[in-house]
Design a protein around this motif. Structure first.
Motif, mmCIF file in Angstrom:
data_model
loop_
_atom_site.group_PDB
_atom_site.id
_atom_site.type_symbol
_atom_site.label_atom_id
_atom_site.label_comp_id
_atom_site.label_asym_id
_atom_site.label_seq_id
_atom_site.Cartn_x
_atom_site.Cartn_y
_atom_site.Cartn_z
ATOM 1 N N SER A 151 -1.214 0.339 -21.456
ATOM 2 C CA SER A 151 0.165 1.044 -21.201
ATOM 3 C C SER A 151 0.761 -0.148 -20.090
ATOM 4 N N ALA A 152 2.631 0.763 -19.760
ATOM 5 C CA ALA A 152 2.822 -0.039 -19.016
ATOM 6 C C ALA A 152 1.972 0.119 -17.452
ATOM 7 N N ALA A 153 1.607 1.409 -17.145
ATOM 8 C CA ALA A 153 1.348 1.476 -15.887
ATOM 9 C C ALA A 153 -0.567 0.773 -15.641
ATOM 10 N N ALA A 154 -1.201 0.702 -16.780
ATOM 11 C CA ALA A 154 -2.363 -0.446 -17.031
ATOM 12 C C ALA A 154 -2.472 -1.693 -16.815
ATOM 13 N N LEU A 155 -1.043 -2.252 -16.963
ATOM 14 C CA LEU A 155 -0.487 -3.757 -17.210
ATOM 15 C C LEU A 155 -0.470 -3.890 -15.603
ATOM 16 N N ASN A 156 0.100 -2.830 -14.565
ATOM 17 C CA ASN A 156 0.937 -2.789 -13.789
ATOM 18 C C ASN A 156 -0.271 -3.199 -12.386
ATOM 19 N N ARG A 157 -1.226 -2.791 -13.208
ATOM 20 C CA ARG A 157 -2.447 -2.433 -12.078
ATOM 21 C C ARG A 157 -3.293 -3.609 -11.923
ATOM 22 N N PHE A 158 -3.114 -4.031 -13.572
ATOM 23 C CA PHE A 158 -4.013 -5.749 -13.876
ATOM 24 C C PHE A 158 -3.332 -7.007 -12.756
ATOM 25 N N LEU A 159 -2.035 -6.574 -13.369
ATOM 26 C CA LEU A 159 -1.205 -8.422 -12.973
ATOM 27 C C LEU A 159 -0.831 -7.850 -11.143
ATOM 28 N N GLU A 160 -1.034 -6.785 -10.273
ATOM 29 C CA GLU A 160 -1.675 -6.914 -8.891
ATOM 30 C C GLU A 160 -3.244 -7.670 -9.039
ATOM 31 N N ARG A 161 -3.621 -7.572 -9.508
ATOM 32 C CA ARG A 161 -5.113 -7.804 -9.174
ATOM 33 C C ARG A 161 -5.522 -10.028 -9.901
#
Length: 333
Positions: A145-155
Protein backbone atom coordinates in the motif's frame (compact mmCIF):
# COMPACT_ATOMS: atom_id res chain seq x y z
CA UNK A 1 4.63 -39.64 -16.43
CA UNK A 2 4.84 -37.70 -19.71
CA UNK A 3 1.66 -36.04 -20.92
CA UNK A 4 0.69 -36.36 -24.59
CA UNK A 5 -1.63 -33.38 -24.32
CA UNK A 6 -0.65 -29.92 -25.60
CA UNK A 7 1.75 -28.34 -23.12
CA UNK A 8 0.64 -25.09 -21.53
CA UNK A 9 3.50 -23.19 -19.88
CA UNK A 10 1.98 -21.42 -16.89
CA UNK A 11 5.31 -21.35 -15.08
CA UNK A 12 7.02 -18.31 -16.63
CA UNK A 13 4.45 -15.47 -16.33
CA UNK A 14 4.41 -15.02 -20.09
CA UNK A 15 1.62 -13.18 -21.85
CA UNK A 16 -0.56 -15.80 -23.59
CA UNK A 17 -1.26 -13.38 -26.43
CA UNK A 18 1.17 -12.81 -29.32
CA UNK A 19 2.68 -9.34 -29.77
CA UNK A 20 0.24 -6.54 -30.59
CA UNK A 21 -0.81 -6.48 -34.27
CA UNK A 22 0.94 -3.16 -34.88
CA UNK A 23 4.13 -4.63 -33.40
CA UNK A 24 3.96 -7.77 -35.50
CA UNK A 25 3.61 -5.67 -38.63
CA UNK A 26 6.72 -3.59 -37.96
CA UNK A 27 8.78 -6.61 -36.91
CA UNK A 28 8.22 -8.22 -40.30
CA UNK A 29 9.84 -5.29 -42.09
CA UNK A 30 12.58 -4.68 -39.51
CA UNK A 31 13.75 -8.29 -39.58
CA UNK A 32 15.45 -7.65 -42.93
CA UNK A 33 17.76 -5.11 -41.28
CA UNK A 34 19.28 -7.22 -38.52
CA UNK A 35 22.60 -7.39 -40.36
CA UNK A 36 23.17 -3.90 -38.93
CA UNK A 37 24.07 -3.06 -35.35
CA UNK A 38 21.35 -1.43 -33.27
CA UNK A 39 21.55 2.07 -31.83
CA UNK A 40 23.97 1.62 -28.94
CA UNK A 41 22.16 4.23 -26.86
CA UNK A 42 18.59 3.13 -27.70
CA UNK A 43 17.84 6.75 -28.47
CA UNK A 44 14.31 6.48 -29.87
CA UNK A 45 13.26 4.09 -27.14
CA UNK A 46 14.75 6.27 -24.41
CA UNK A 47 12.93 9.30 -25.77
CA UNK A 48 9.66 7.38 -26.10
CA UNK A 49 9.82 6.09 -22.53
CA UNK A 50 10.68 9.54 -21.23
CA UNK A 51 7.73 11.08 -23.07
CA UNK A 52 5.40 8.32 -21.88
CA UNK A 53 6.25 8.97 -18.23
CA UNK A 54 6.91 12.71 -18.49
CA UNK A 55 10.49 12.48 -17.24
CA UNK A 56 13.79 13.72 -18.71
CA UNK A 57 15.52 11.24 -21.07
CA UNK A 58 18.50 11.40 -18.68
CA UNK A 59 16.35 9.54 -16.14
CA UNK A 60 16.10 6.44 -18.37
CA UNK A 61 18.41 3.42 -18.57
CA UNK A 62 17.50 0.52 -20.87
CA UNK A 63 18.62 -3.08 -21.04
CA UNK A 64 17.77 -6.70 -21.79
CA UNK A 65 14.58 -6.89 -19.73
CA UNK A 66 14.15 -5.39 -16.28
CA UNK A 67 16.32 -8.20 -14.90
CA UNK A 68 19.14 -7.11 -17.21
CA UNK A 69 18.82 -3.54 -16.00
CA UNK A 70 18.79 -4.75 -12.39
CA UNK A 71 22.00 -6.67 -13.05
CA UNK A 72 23.67 -3.49 -14.27
CA UNK A 73 22.33 -1.53 -11.30
CA UNK A 74 23.64 -4.07 -8.78
CA UNK A 75 26.98 -4.26 -10.57
CA UNK A 76 27.35 -0.51 -10.14
CA UNK A 77 26.11 -0.44 -6.53
CA UNK A 78 28.07 -3.43 -5.21
CA UNK A 79 31.54 -2.80 -6.61
CA UNK A 80 32.88 -2.58 -3.06
CA UNK A 81 30.57 -5.29 -1.71
CA UNK A 82 27.60 -4.72 0.53
CA UNK A 83 24.15 -6.11 1.28
CA UNK A 84 20.91 -6.18 -0.69
CA UNK A 85 17.74 -6.43 1.38
CA UNK A 86 14.68 -7.95 -0.26
CA UNK A 87 11.53 -9.84 0.67
CA UNK A 88 11.29 -13.62 0.44
CA UNK A 89 9.76 -15.37 -1.35
CA UNK A 90 10.13 -12.81 -4.08
CA UNK A 91 11.72 -12.74 -7.55
CA UNK A 92 14.27 -15.54 -7.53
CA UNK A 93 16.80 -13.47 -9.49
CA UNK A 94 17.44 -11.11 -6.54
CA UNK A 95 19.77 -13.37 -4.52
CA UNK A 96 21.34 -14.79 -7.67
CA UNK A 97 22.21 -11.40 -9.16
CA UNK A 98 23.38 -10.09 -5.79
CA UNK A 99 25.87 -12.94 -5.45
CA UNK A 100 27.00 -12.53 -9.08
CA UNK A 101 27.82 -8.89 -8.34
CA UNK A 102 29.77 -9.67 -5.16
CA UNK A 103 27.10 -8.70 -2.65
CA UNK A 104 25.31 -10.46 0.20
CA UNK A 105 21.60 -11.20 -0.06
CA UNK A 106 19.48 -10.42 3.03
CA UNK A 107 16.05 -12.04 2.59
CA UNK A 108 13.20 -10.93 4.86
CA UNK A 109 10.17 -13.26 5.14
CA UNK A 110 6.82 -12.12 3.81
CA UNK A 111 3.96 -11.58 6.23
CA UNK A 112 0.55 -12.77 5.05
CA UNK A 113 1.95 -13.10 1.51
CA UNK A 114 3.00 -9.41 1.51
CA UNK A 115 6.20 -7.48 2.06
CA UNK A 116 6.85 -6.93 5.76
CA UNK A 117 8.27 -3.47 5.24
CA UNK A 118 8.75 -2.82 8.94
CA UNK A 119 10.92 -5.93 9.20
CA UNK A 120 12.77 -4.95 6.02
CA UNK A 121 13.52 -1.55 7.52
CA UNK A 122 14.80 -3.28 10.66
CA UNK A 123 17.10 -5.42 8.46
CA UNK A 124 18.90 -2.37 7.03
CA UNK A 125 22.44 -1.91 8.32
CA UNK A 126 25.53 0.16 7.60
CA UNK A 127 26.42 -2.54 5.04
CA UNK A 128 23.16 -2.15 3.08
CA UNK A 129 23.63 -0.70 -0.40
CA UNK A 130 20.29 -1.57 -2.03
CA UNK A 131 16.80 -2.54 -0.87
CA UNK A 132 14.35 -4.01 -3.38
CA UNK A 133 10.56 -3.83 -3.14
CA UNK A 134 8.83 -6.02 -5.71
CA UNK A 135 5.41 -4.45 -6.27
CA UNK A 136 3.31 -6.42 -7.18
CA UNK A 137 5.34 -9.14 -5.56
CA UNK A 138 6.45 -12.16 -7.54
CA UNK A 139 5.34 -14.90 -6.73
CA UNK A 140 2.42 -13.85 -4.51
CA UNK A 141 0.94 -11.07 -6.68
CA UNK A 142 0.26 -8.83 -3.68
CA UNK A 143 0.81 -5.07 -3.64
CA UNK A 144 2.31 -2.84 -1.01
CA UNK A 145 0.00 0.00 0.00
CA UNK A 146 0.99 3.63 -0.45
CA UNK A 147 0.77 4.22 3.30
CA UNK A 148 3.08 1.31 4.09
CA UNK A 149 5.53 2.33 1.38
CA UNK A 150 5.60 5.91 2.65
CA UNK A 151 6.40 4.78 6.19
CA UNK A 152 9.13 2.50 4.85
CA UNK A 153 10.78 5.17 2.72
CA UNK A 154 10.94 7.49 5.72
CA UNK A 155 13.08 4.90 7.49
CA UNK A 156 15.52 4.20 4.65
CA UNK A 157 18.83 6.08 5.06
CA UNK A 158 19.82 8.52 2.34
CA UNK A 159 22.81 6.42 1.29
CA UNK A 160 20.69 3.33 0.48
CA UNK A 161 19.27 2.95 -3.02
CA UNK A 162 15.61 1.85 -3.09
CA UNK A 163 14.56 -0.19 -6.12
CA UNK A 164 10.85 -0.56 -6.89
CA UNK A 165 10.51 -3.54 -9.22
CA UNK A 166 7.25 -2.92 -11.09
CA UNK A 167 7.45 -5.58 -13.81
CA UNK A 168 3.70 -6.21 -13.46
CA UNK A 169 2.49 -2.63 -12.91
CA UNK A 170 0.19 -2.62 -15.95
CA UNK A 171 -1.96 -5.35 -14.38
CA UNK A 172 -2.65 -3.42 -11.16
CA UNK A 173 -6.33 -2.56 -10.71
CA UNK A 174 -6.35 -1.85 -6.97
CA UNK A 175 -7.29 1.80 -6.36
CA UNK A 176 -4.59 3.83 -4.67
CA UNK A 177 -1.76 1.39 -5.35
CA UNK A 178 1.53 3.31 -5.48
CA UNK A 179 3.01 4.19 -8.86
CA UNK A 180 6.79 4.10 -8.66
CA UNK A 181 7.26 6.62 -11.45
CA UNK A 182 5.47 9.25 -9.36
CA UNK A 183 7.41 8.25 -6.25
CA UNK A 184 10.75 8.69 -7.99
CA UNK A 185 10.15 12.34 -8.93
CA UNK A 186 11.21 13.81 -5.60
CA UNK A 187 13.35 10.91 -4.37
CA UNK A 188 16.88 10.98 -5.85
CA UNK A 189 17.74 7.59 -4.30
CA UNK A 190 14.81 5.66 -5.75
CA UNK A 191 14.88 3.69 -9.01
CA UNK A 192 11.91 2.05 -10.74
CA UNK A 193 12.15 -1.03 -12.95
CA UNK A 194 9.66 -1.69 -15.75
CA UNK A 195 9.58 -4.24 -18.59
CA UNK A 196 8.02 -4.94 -21.97
CA UNK A 197 8.06 -8.69 -21.27
CA UNK A 198 4.72 -9.01 -19.49
CA UNK A 199 1.80 -6.79 -20.49
CA UNK A 200 3.38 -5.91 -23.84
CA UNK A 201 4.09 -9.54 -24.72
CA UNK A 202 7.73 -9.06 -25.77
CA UNK A 203 9.38 -11.55 -23.39
CA UNK A 204 11.36 -13.16 -26.19
CA UNK A 205 12.89 -9.86 -27.31
CA UNK A 206 14.25 -8.92 -23.86
CA UNK A 207 13.77 -5.21 -23.31
CA UNK A 208 13.20 -3.30 -20.07
CA UNK A 209 14.22 -0.08 -18.39
CA UNK A 210 14.84 1.84 -15.20
CA UNK A 211 13.54 5.29 -14.30
CA UNK A 212 15.81 7.09 -11.85
CA UNK A 213 17.39 10.46 -11.27
CA UNK A 214 20.32 11.26 -13.52
CA UNK A 215 23.20 10.27 -11.18
CA UNK A 216 21.68 6.81 -10.59
CA UNK A 217 20.57 6.30 -14.20
CA UNK A 218 24.01 7.35 -15.43
CA UNK A 219 25.69 4.76 -13.20
CA UNK A 220 23.37 2.06 -14.56
CA UNK A 221 24.15 3.07 -18.14
CA UNK A 222 27.89 3.12 -17.41
CA UNK A 223 27.69 -0.47 -16.13
CA UNK A 224 25.63 -1.68 -19.10
CA UNK A 225 26.76 -3.98 -21.88
CA UNK A 226 27.02 -2.12 -25.23
CA UNK A 227 24.16 -2.83 -27.64
CA UNK A 228 22.16 -4.36 -24.78
CA UNK A 229 18.84 -3.70 -26.55
CA UNK A 230 18.79 -5.36 -29.96
CA UNK A 231 17.30 -3.68 -33.02
CA UNK A 232 14.06 -5.67 -33.11
CA UNK A 233 13.47 -5.16 -29.40
CA UNK A 234 14.13 -1.44 -29.77
CA UNK A 235 11.61 -1.01 -32.59
CA UNK A 236 8.99 -3.28 -31.04
CA UNK A 237 9.12 -1.44 -27.73
CA UNK A 238 8.77 1.97 -29.39
CA UNK A 239 5.75 0.82 -31.38
CA UNK A 240 4.26 -0.83 -28.27
CA UNK A 241 4.34 2.46 -26.42
CA UNK A 242 2.35 4.01 -29.26
CA UNK A 243 -0.31 1.28 -29.08
CA UNK A 244 -1.85 2.24 -25.73
CA UNK A 245 -5.44 1.42 -26.72
CA UNK A 246 -4.50 -2.04 -27.98
CA UNK A 247 -2.48 -2.70 -24.86
CA UNK A 248 -5.14 -1.67 -22.37
CA UNK A 249 -7.80 -3.75 -24.12
CA UNK A 250 -5.55 -6.79 -23.80
CA UNK A 251 -4.74 -6.04 -20.16
CA UNK A 252 -8.46 -5.71 -19.38
CA UNK A 253 -9.07 -9.18 -20.83
CA UNK A 254 -6.28 -10.67 -18.75
CA UNK A 255 -7.37 -9.04 -15.50
CA UNK A 256 -10.97 -10.20 -16.10
CA UNK A 257 -9.69 -13.75 -16.65
CA UNK A 258 -7.56 -13.40 -13.51
CA UNK A 259 -10.67 -12.68 -11.47
CA UNK A 260 -12.62 -15.55 -13.07
CA UNK A 261 -9.88 -18.04 -12.25
CA UNK A 262 -9.42 -16.63 -8.74
CA UNK A 263 -13.12 -17.11 -8.00
CA UNK A 264 -13.10 -20.69 -9.28
CA UNK A 265 -9.96 -21.61 -7.34
CA UNK A 266 -11.31 -20.07 -4.15
CA UNK A 267 -14.44 -22.16 -4.58
CA UNK A 268 -12.26 -25.21 -3.83
CA UNK A 269 -11.69 -23.80 -0.34
CA UNK A 270 -8.11 -22.65 -0.87
CA UNK A 271 -7.29 -19.22 0.50
CA UNK A 272 -5.69 -17.37 -2.42
CA UNK A 273 -4.33 -13.84 -1.89
CA UNK A 274 -5.62 -11.09 -4.16
CA UNK A 275 -3.28 -10.83 -7.13
CA UNK A 276 -2.50 -7.62 -8.96
CA UNK A 277 -0.20 -9.35 -11.45
CA UNK A 278 -0.74 -11.79 -14.33
CA UNK A 279 -0.40 -14.83 -12.09
CA UNK A 280 -1.92 -16.36 -8.95
CA UNK A 281 -0.25 -17.71 -5.82
CA UNK A 282 -1.62 -20.98 -4.45
CA UNK A 283 -0.39 -21.50 -0.85
CA UNK A 284 -0.58 -25.30 -0.90
CA UNK A 285 2.11 -26.11 1.66
CA UNK A 286 2.99 -29.80 1.67
CA UNK A 287 0.53 -30.44 -1.20
CA UNK A 288 2.59 -28.32 -3.60
CA UNK A 289 4.55 -31.15 -5.22
CA UNK A 290 1.46 -33.30 -5.71
CA UNK A 291 -0.35 -30.38 -7.35
CA UNK A 292 2.56 -29.65 -9.70
CA UNK A 293 2.84 -33.31 -10.68
CA UNK A 294 -0.90 -33.53 -11.38
CA UNK A 295 -0.73 -30.36 -13.48
CA UNK A 296 2.19 -31.77 -15.47
CA UNK A 297 0.25 -34.98 -16.12
CA UNK A 298 -2.60 -32.82 -17.44
CA UNK A 299 -0.29 -30.89 -19.76
CA UNK A 300 0.34 -27.74 -17.69
CA UNK A 301 3.59 -26.60 -16.10
CA UNK A 302 3.54 -24.39 -13.00
CA UNK A 303 6.27 -22.77 -10.88
CA UNK A 304 6.66 -24.09 -7.36
CA UNK A 305 8.42 -23.27 -4.13
CA UNK A 306 8.89 -26.54 -2.26
CA UNK A 307 6.67 -26.87 0.76
CA UNK A 308 5.10 -23.43 0.31
CA UNK A 309 3.04 -23.11 -2.82
CA UNK A 310 2.69 -22.79 -6.58
CA UNK A 311 2.62 -19.75 -8.84
CA UNK A 312 0.30 -20.14 -11.80
CA UNK A 313 0.32 -17.72 -14.72
CA UNK A 314 -3.06 -16.55 -16.02
CA UNK A 315 -2.87 -18.11 -19.46
CA UNK A 316 -5.28 -19.37 -22.07
CA UNK A 317 -8.76 -20.05 -20.60
CA UNK A 318 -8.50 -23.76 -21.46
CA UNK A 319 -5.19 -23.98 -19.58
CA UNK A 320 -6.62 -22.12 -16.61
CA UNK A 321 -9.58 -24.51 -16.51
CA UNK A 322 -7.18 -27.46 -16.33
CA UNK A 323 -5.56 -25.90 -13.25
CA UNK A 324 -8.98 -25.50 -11.62
CA UNK A 325 -9.86 -29.14 -12.34
CA UNK A 326 -6.54 -30.37 -10.97
CA UNK A 327 -6.91 -28.36 -7.76
CA UNK A 328 -10.51 -29.51 -7.34
CA UNK A 329 -9.39 -33.14 -7.52
CA UNK A 330 -6.38 -32.72 -5.21
CA UNK A 331 -6.66 -34.57 -1.88
CA UNK A 332 -7.60 -32.10 0.81
CA UNK A 333 -9.50 -29.82 -1.57
Amino acid sequence: MTSRRPAYRLSANENPYPPLPSVQKILSSEAALVNRYPDRFATRLTESIAARHDVPPEHIATGAGSVGVLHHLLHAALRDGGEVVHAWPSFEAYPHLTEMCGGVSVPVPLRDHRHDLAAMADALSDRTKVVIVCNPNNPTGTVTSAAALNRFLERVPDDVLVVLDEAYREFVTEPGAPDGIEYHRDRPRLAVLRTFSKAYGLAGLRVGYAVAHEPVAARIRAASVPFGVNALAHTAAVVSLEAEDELMARVAELTAERQRVTDRLRATGLGIPDSQANFLWLPLGDRTAAFADACADAGVSVWTLDGEGARVTVGEPEANDIVVRVLSGLPGA
